[in-house]
Write a protein that holds these residues in place. Sequence first.
Motif, short mmCIF file in Angstrom:
data_model
loop_
_atom_site.label_atom_id
_atom_site.label_comp_id
_atom_site.label_asym_id
_atom_site.label_seq_id
_atom_site.Cartn_x
_atom_site.Cartn_y
_atom_site.Cartn_z
N VAL A 1 -0.33 -42.35 62.48
CA VAL A 1 1.03 -42.06 62.02
C VAL A 1 1.14 -42.36 60.52
CG1 VAL A 1 3.45 -42.78 62.18
CG2 VAL A 1 2.12 -42.40 64.27
N GLU A 2 0.62 -43.49 60.12
CA GLU A 2 0.71 -43.86 58.71
C GLU A 2 -0.17 -42.98 57.84
OE1 GLU A 2 0.27 -48.12 58.42
OE2 GLU A 2 2.11 -48.46 59.61
N GLU A 3 -1.30 -42.53 58.39
CA GLU A 3 -2.14 -41.58 57.66
C GLU A 3 -1.40 -40.26 57.46
OE1 GLU A 3 -6.17 -39.06 58.67
OE2 GLU A 3 -6.10 -41.17 59.27
N SER A 4 -0.66 -39.84 58.47
CA SER A 4 0.08 -38.57 58.33
C SER A 4 1.23 -38.71 57.34
CB SER A 4 0.60 -38.11 59.70
OG SER A 4 1.57 -38.99 60.24
N ILE A 5 1.86 -39.87 57.28
CA ILE A 5 2.89 -40.10 56.25
C ILE A 5 2.26 -40.05 54.87
CG2 ILE A 5 4.49 -41.80 55.30
CD1 ILE A 5 5.04 -42.70 58.19
N ALA A 6 1.09 -40.68 54.72
CA ALA A 6 0.41 -40.67 53.42
C ALA A 6 0.03 -39.26 52.99
CB ALA A 6 -0.84 -41.56 53.49
N ALA A 7 -0.22 -38.38 53.97
CA ALA A 7 -0.59 -37.00 53.65
C ALA A 7 0.55 -36.24 52.97
CB ALA A 7 -1.02 -36.27 54.92
N THR A 8 1.77 -36.75 53.09
CA THR A 8 2.92 -36.11 52.43
C THR A 8 3.06 -36.55 50.98
OG1 THR A 8 4.57 -37.82 52.93
CG2 THR A 8 4.11 -36.18 54.66
N GLY A 9 2.25 -37.53 50.59
CA GLY A 9 2.35 -38.07 49.24
C GLY A 9 3.28 -39.26 49.15
N VAL B 1 4.20 -26.65 59.01
CA VAL B 1 4.82 -25.49 59.64
C VAL B 1 5.95 -24.91 58.79
CG1 VAL B 1 4.20 -26.29 61.94
CG2 VAL B 1 6.42 -26.92 61.00
N ALA B 2 6.43 -25.69 57.84
CA ALA B 2 7.49 -25.25 56.93
C ALA B 2 7.57 -26.30 55.83
CB ALA B 2 8.84 -25.13 57.66
N PRO B 3 8.21 -25.99 54.71
CA PRO B 3 8.33 -26.99 53.65
C PRO B 3 8.93 -28.30 54.16
CG PRO B 3 9.00 -24.86 52.82
CD PRO B 3 8.80 -24.69 54.30
N GLY B 4 8.19 -29.39 53.96
CA GLY B 4 8.68 -30.70 54.36
C GLY B 4 8.59 -30.99 55.84
N ILE B 5 7.89 -30.14 56.60
CA ILE B 5 7.76 -30.37 58.06
C ILE B 5 6.28 -30.34 58.42
CG2 ILE B 5 8.43 -29.66 60.36
CD1 ILE B 5 10.80 -28.19 59.17
N LEU B 6 5.74 -31.49 58.79
CA LEU B 6 4.33 -31.65 59.11
C LEU B 6 4.20 -32.01 60.59
CD1 LEU B 6 1.38 -31.86 57.98
CD2 LEU B 6 1.83 -34.31 57.66
N PHE B 7 3.52 -31.16 61.35
CA PHE B 7 3.28 -31.42 62.77
C PHE B 7 1.92 -32.08 62.92
CE2 PHE B 7 1.27 -29.95 66.76
CZ PHE B 7 2.14 -30.53 67.68
N VAL B 8 1.88 -33.14 63.74
CA VAL B 8 0.63 -33.87 63.96
C VAL B 8 0.30 -33.83 65.44
CG1 VAL B 8 -0.63 -36.02 63.61
CG2 VAL B 8 1.22 -35.39 62.04
N GLU B 9 -0.84 -33.24 65.77
CA GLU B 9 -1.35 -33.27 67.14
C GLU B 9 -2.24 -34.49 67.27
OE1 GLU B 9 -3.81 -30.60 70.41
OE2 GLU B 9 -3.35 -29.74 68.44
N GLY B 10 -1.72 -35.54 67.88
CA GLY B 10 -2.46 -36.77 68.02
C GLY B 10 -3.52 -36.68 69.11
N PRO B 11 -4.24 -37.77 69.35
CA PRO B 11 -5.29 -37.75 70.37
C PRO B 11 -4.77 -37.37 71.75
CG PRO B 11 -5.49 -39.68 68.98
CD PRO B 11 -4.18 -39.04 68.62
N ALA B 12 -3.55 -37.79 72.08
CA ALA B 12 -2.99 -37.46 73.40
C ALA B 12 -1.50 -37.18 73.35
CB ALA B 12 -3.25 -38.60 74.38
N THR C 1 6.18 -35.40 64.67
CA THR C 1 6.51 -34.52 63.55
C THR C 1 7.02 -35.37 62.39
OG1 THR C 1 7.08 -32.73 65.07
CG2 THR C 1 7.84 -32.51 62.80
N VAL C 2 6.50 -35.09 61.21
CA VAL C 2 6.88 -35.82 60.00
C VAL C 2 7.75 -34.92 59.14
CG1 VAL C 2 6.02 -37.09 57.99
CG2 VAL C 2 4.63 -36.99 60.09
N LEU D 1 10.65 -39.43 61.18
CA LEU D 1 9.75 -38.97 62.23
C LEU D 1 10.55 -38.52 63.44
CD1 LEU D 1 7.11 -41.86 62.31
CD2 LEU D 1 6.94 -39.70 61.06
N VAL D 2 10.03 -37.52 64.14
CA VAL D 2 10.47 -37.27 65.51
C VAL D 2 9.30 -37.67 66.41
CG1 VAL D 2 11.19 -35.59 67.21
CG2 VAL D 2 12.04 -35.42 64.87
N ASP D 3 9.51 -38.73 67.19
CA ASP D 3 8.49 -39.37 68.01
C ASP D 3 7.40 -39.98 67.13
OD1 ASP D 3 9.92 -38.75 70.29
OD2 ASP D 3 8.73 -36.99 70.79
N CYS D 4 6.56 -40.80 67.72
CA CYS D 4 5.49 -41.42 66.90
C CYS D 4 4.27 -41.79 67.74
CB CYS D 4 6.01 -42.61 66.11
SG CYS D 4 6.88 -43.88 67.03
N GLY D 5 3.96 -40.95 68.75
CA GLY D 5 2.72 -41.13 69.48
C GLY D 5 2.70 -42.39 70.33
#
Length: 230
Positions: free
Chosen positions: A41-49, A4-15, A19-20, A29-33
């Motif tokens: 969660v760890e996959e989304s962190i890996a997506a940031t490199g 959504v912005a540089p360095g801000i990754l929103f993750v819509e989880g299963p339920a 935000t990373v 993180l803000v919250d972690c499902g």
Amino acid sequence: MTTVAPGILFVEGPASNWTVFHGRGHVELVDCGYPADRPLVEESIAATGLGVSALSRIVVTHGHSDHLGAARDYSERSGVEVVAAPGELPNVRRELTEQVTVADLMPVALRRGTIPWAVSAIGDVGVPAAQAITADVLELSTGHRLEVLPTPGHTTGHACFFEPDAEVLITGDALVSGHALLDDEGELQQLPAFFHHDAAGAAASARRLSLCDARWVLPGHGPALRLSGG
């Protein structure tokens, strides 16, 4: 996952969502499902490199199991700091519990999605070592800033967070854009009243949030919303 912005990754989880924030070699993180969302969660962190070892802090909007997730394990095993608004600490630490009960769910028990949601929400995920947020603006190690917005009602100490540079509002459960027990998806709304510790307070907090000049709204449930007027 939505950048959504540089360095801000929103993750819509299963339920439930999280935000990373990433930058400067750090992740927060803000919250972690839910607890079961940990691999995602760890996959989304890996997506940031970056790797999970870069995770230094988890900021929680409130102490429900679908937002605390694996925070306790990260705290106890890896020394990750977990923080929440001061009024929410008793709920996060499980010194008390403000969470929907089986009795609350009885009127909608036969509704599609209720039982799977209830089963996934069960679990003791309190974080005894959680600490209080002591500033009005939380300076993240990633270079971002989060303005702390008290939004009591869903729980006593529920808080939302606003990143002013990107105009991103993280609403937790004060406002959502979808949920298994809601008919509509894709518009800002409140959860059903029985989810809230104080329904009147939750409604008042939701009204105050509507005044926030945000470009993006990242809810605890449902998709991210980009506001044309933000």
